[in-house]
Design a protein around this motif. Structure first.
Motif, mmCIF file in Angstrom:
data_model
loop_
_atom_site.group_PDB
_atom_site.id
_atom_site.type_symbol
_atom_site.label_atom_id
_atom_site.label_comp_id
_atom_site.label_asym_id
_atom_site.label_seq_id
_atom_site.Cartn_x
_atom_site.Cartn_y
_atom_site.Cartn_z
ATOM 1 N N ASN A 110 -5.056 19.153 6.044
ATOM 2 C CA ASN A 110 -3.876 19.395 6.883
ATOM 3 C C ASN A 110 -3.746 18.385 8.016
ATOM 4 O O ASN A 110 -2.689 18.279 8.641
ATOM 5 C CB ASN A 110 -3.910 20.812 7.453
ATOM 6 N N GLY A 111 -4.807 17.639 8.271
ATOM 7 C CA GLY A 111 -4.755 16.622 9.314
ATOM 8 C C GLY A 111 -4.520 15.221 8.790
ATOM 9 O O GLY A 111 -4.433 14.269 9.574
ATOM 10 N N TYR A 112 -4.403 15.067 7.472
ATOM 11 C CA TYR A 112 -4.200 13.740 6.881
ATOM 12 C C TYR A 112 -2.739 13.305 6.979
ATOM 13 O O TYR A 112 -1.821 14.131 6.953
ATOM 14 C CB TYR A 112 -4.603 13.736 5.404
ATOM 15 N N ASP A 113 -2.549 12.015 7.064
ATOM 16 C CA ASP A 113 -1.206 11.439 6.992
ATOM 17 C C ASP A 113 -0.950 11.080 5.530
ATOM 18 O O ASP A 113 -1.379 10.034 5.047
ATOM 19 C CB ASP A 113 -1.113 10.191 7.874
ATOM 20 N N TRP A 114 -0.238 11.947 4.832
ATOM 21 C CA TRP A 114 -0.063 11.795 3.390
ATOM 22 C C TRP A 114 0.974 10.743 3.013
ATOM 23 O O TRP A 114 1.250 10.537 1.829
ATOM 24 C CB TRP A 114 0.299 13.145 2.767
ATOM 25 N N THR A 115 1.530 10.066 4.012
ATOM 26 C CA THR A 115 2.453 8.973 3.702
ATOM 27 C C THR A 115 1.711 7.659 3.479
ATOM 28 O O THR A 115 2.303 6.680 3.026
ATOM 29 C CB THR A 115 3.470 8.777 4.843
ATOM 30 N N LYS A 116 0.422 7.622 3.788
ATOM 31 C CA LYS A 116 -0.348 6.379 3.635
ATOM 32 C C LYS A 116 -0.596 6.080 2.157
ATOM 33 O O LYS A 116 -0.706 6.993 1.337
ATOM 34 C CB LYS A 116 -1.681 6.497 4.371
ATOM 35 N N PRO A 117 -0.724 4.802 1.810
ATOM 36 C CA PRO A 117 -0.970 4.422 0.411
ATOM 37 C C PRO A 117 -2.301 4.961 -0.110
ATOM 38 O O PRO A 117 -3.231 5.225 0.660
ATOM 39 C CB PRO A 117 -0.997 2.889 0.462
ATOM 40 N N LEU A 118 -2.381 5.089 -1.427
ATOM 41 C CA LEU A 118 -3.599 5.569 -2.081
ATOM 42 C C LEU A 118 -4.551 4.398 -2.298
ATOM 43 O O LEU A 118 -4.848 3.992 -3.420
ATOM 44 C CB LEU A 118 -3.244 6.226 -3.418
ATOM 45 N N ALA A 119 -5.047 3.848 -1.212
ATOM 46 C CA ALA A 119 -5.930 2.679 -1.286
ATOM 47 C C ALA A 119 -6.552 2.445 0.082
ATOM 48 O O ALA A 119 -6.221 3.122 1.059
ATOM 49 C CB ALA A 119 -5.147 1.444 -1.730
ATOM 50 N N ALA A 129 -5.091 12.331 -6.657
ATOM 51 C CA ALA A 129 -4.210 11.171 -6.775
ATOM 52 C C ALA A 129 -4.890 9.889 -6.309
ATOM 53 O O ALA A 129 -4.653 8.817 -6.873
ATOM 54 C CB ALA A 129 -2.929 11.404 -5.974
ATOM 55 N N TYR A 130 -5.737 9.978 -5.287
ATOM 56 C CA TYR A 130 -6.378 8.759 -4.788
ATOM 57 C C TYR A 130 -7.199 8.090 -5.885
ATOM 58 O O TYR A 130 -7.157 6.864 -6.055
ATOM 59 C CB TYR A 130 -7.277 9.060 -3.588
ATOM 60 N N CYS A 131 -7.944 8.875 -6.636
ATOM 61 C CA CYS A 131 -8.813 8.298 -7.666
ATOM 62 C C CYS A 131 -8.076 8.039 -8.977
ATOM 63 O O CYS A 131 -8.287 7.012 -9.621
ATOM 64 C CB CYS A 131 -9.999 9.221 -7.924
ATOM 65 N N HIS A 134 -4.827 5.447 -8.383
ATOM 66 C CA HIS A 134 -5.254 4.514 -7.351
ATOM 67 C C HIS A 134 -4.260 3.366 -7.196
ATOM 68 O O HIS A 134 -3.764 2.819 -8.176
ATOM 69 C CB HIS A 134 -6.636 3.960 -7.716
ATOM 70 N N GLN A 135 -3.973 3.041 -5.948
ATOM 71 C CA GLN A 135 -3.037 1.965 -5.611
ATOM 72 C C GLN A 135 -1.664 2.177 -6.261
ATOM 73 O O GLN A 135 -1.008 1.246 -6.691
ATOM 74 C CB GLN A 135 -3.608 0.600 -6.004
ATOM 75 N N ARG A 136 -1.268 3.432 -6.353
ATOM 76 C CA ARG A 136 0.053 3.828 -6.869
ATOM 77 C C ARG A 136 0.250 3.476 -8.341
ATOM 78 O O ARG A 136 1.381 3.418 -8.821
ATOM 79 C CB ARG A 136 1.174 3.187 -6.046
ATOM 80 N N ASN A 137 -0.834 3.241 -9.063
ATOM 81 C CA ASN A 137 -0.691 2.985 -10.493
ATOM 82 C C ASN A 137 -0.395 4.307 -11.193
ATOM 83 O O ASN A 137 -1.216 5.219 -11.189
ATOM 84 C CB ASN A 137 -1.971 2.361 -11.054
ATOM 85 N N HIS A 138 0.775 4.420 -11.805
ATOM 86 C CA HIS A 138 1.192 5.680 -12.402
ATOM 87 C C HIS A 138 0.611 5.912 -13.795
ATOM 88 O O HIS A 138 0.927 6.917 -14.434
ATOM 89 C CB HIS A 138 2.720 5.758 -12.450
#
Length: 268
Positions: A110-119, A129-131, A134-138
């Protein structure tokens, strides 16, 4: 005349004022097709993924939702993945939730900024999603993926690279080596059980069915070891993994021995 010239000038300048002249993104998105128009790269990656190839298909709206302003932050949170991957009590989700990463995620999400990139280690505890994206690779099959640890071969470097965002290369290499060794122990138990079953063709129909059922449980427990190694969950490496495999092997051996005691081979 002056007003007409002014209107014409405004029309000519309009694309420059508004960028490329494209319509701004909609506030609410109704179908996946609306996403593809502006995100062809992500769509191409998604087409190669398990999300696109398996049923039910997990499309854009399934993960991102229909509210355009929240599509990125929504899809990065674990709660989106839980429903499609066995629920909170399923082995996939629970093995992560019982890991150090999972515990940290529950405490801090709940304290994370979820707008930051996954990297770039933007999140202290990596979520699904981070793993896996990764790096927005869908393409969820490109980096960390479930079947990578199913094959008896080296783990792809793409998986190792995800871990190196936060961990030193030597530490990461040691963890993967330990995971490989742990899995090989489990595979040996599974191979021994399968060899026992193949060497007992004389089993009756009911006994054969019971042995096969136990063998299926063994495959699930081997999967638990994989999940434990991949998610770094001690519970799934051990309590739901190796000891469970030991029990499966002993039961299969016992069932075959019991059948042979009851049905001794008559000398010719």
């Amino acid at each position: 005349m002056r007003r007409i010239l002014l209107l014409m000038l405004l029309m000519l300048l309009s694309p420059a004022i508004h960028g490329s002249g494209k319509q701004p993104p909609k506030t609410v998105i109704g179908t996946d097709k609306e996403c593809i128009q502006c995100h062809p790269k992500q769509f191409k990656e998604w087409q190669a993924s398990a999300h696109a190839k398996k049923q039910p298909v997990a499309g854009c709206l399934a993960c991102h939702g229909g509210l355009h302003s929240e599509t990125a932050s929504r899809s990065r949170r674990d709660r989106v993945c839980v429903a499609c991957h066995g629920g909170k009590e399923g082995a996939v989700v629970h093995s992560y939730a019982s890991s150090k990463h999972g515990v940290l995620m529950r405490l801090e999400e709940n304290g994370y900024d979820w707008t930051k990139p996954l990297a770039m280690a933007n999140y202290r505890a990596p979520g699904c999603a981070y793993c896996h994206l990764h790096q927005r690779n869908h393409d969820v099959s490109a980096g960390v993926r479930a079947d990578a640890m199913n094959r008896e071969r080296p783990v792809p470097d793409g998986m190792r690279a995800v871990c190196r965002d936060c961990h030193a290369p030597r530490y990461t290499a040691r963890l993967f080596d330990n995971g490989d060794a742990l899995l090989e122990i489990g595979r040996k138990k599974s191979r021994e059980a399968e060899a026992l079953v193949q060497a007992a063709p004389e089993l009756g129909r009911e006994d054969q069915a019971a042995v096969q059922q136990q063998l299926q449980k063994m495959h699930q427990h081997l999967q638990n070891v994989r999940l434990g190694a991949g998610h770094q969950s001690p519970d799934y490496q051990w309590w739901h993994g190796q000891p469970a495999l030991d029990g499966d092997l002993l039961r299969i051996r016992g069932m075959i021995d019991e059948y042979r005691r009851k049905h001794p081979v008559q000398p010719r």
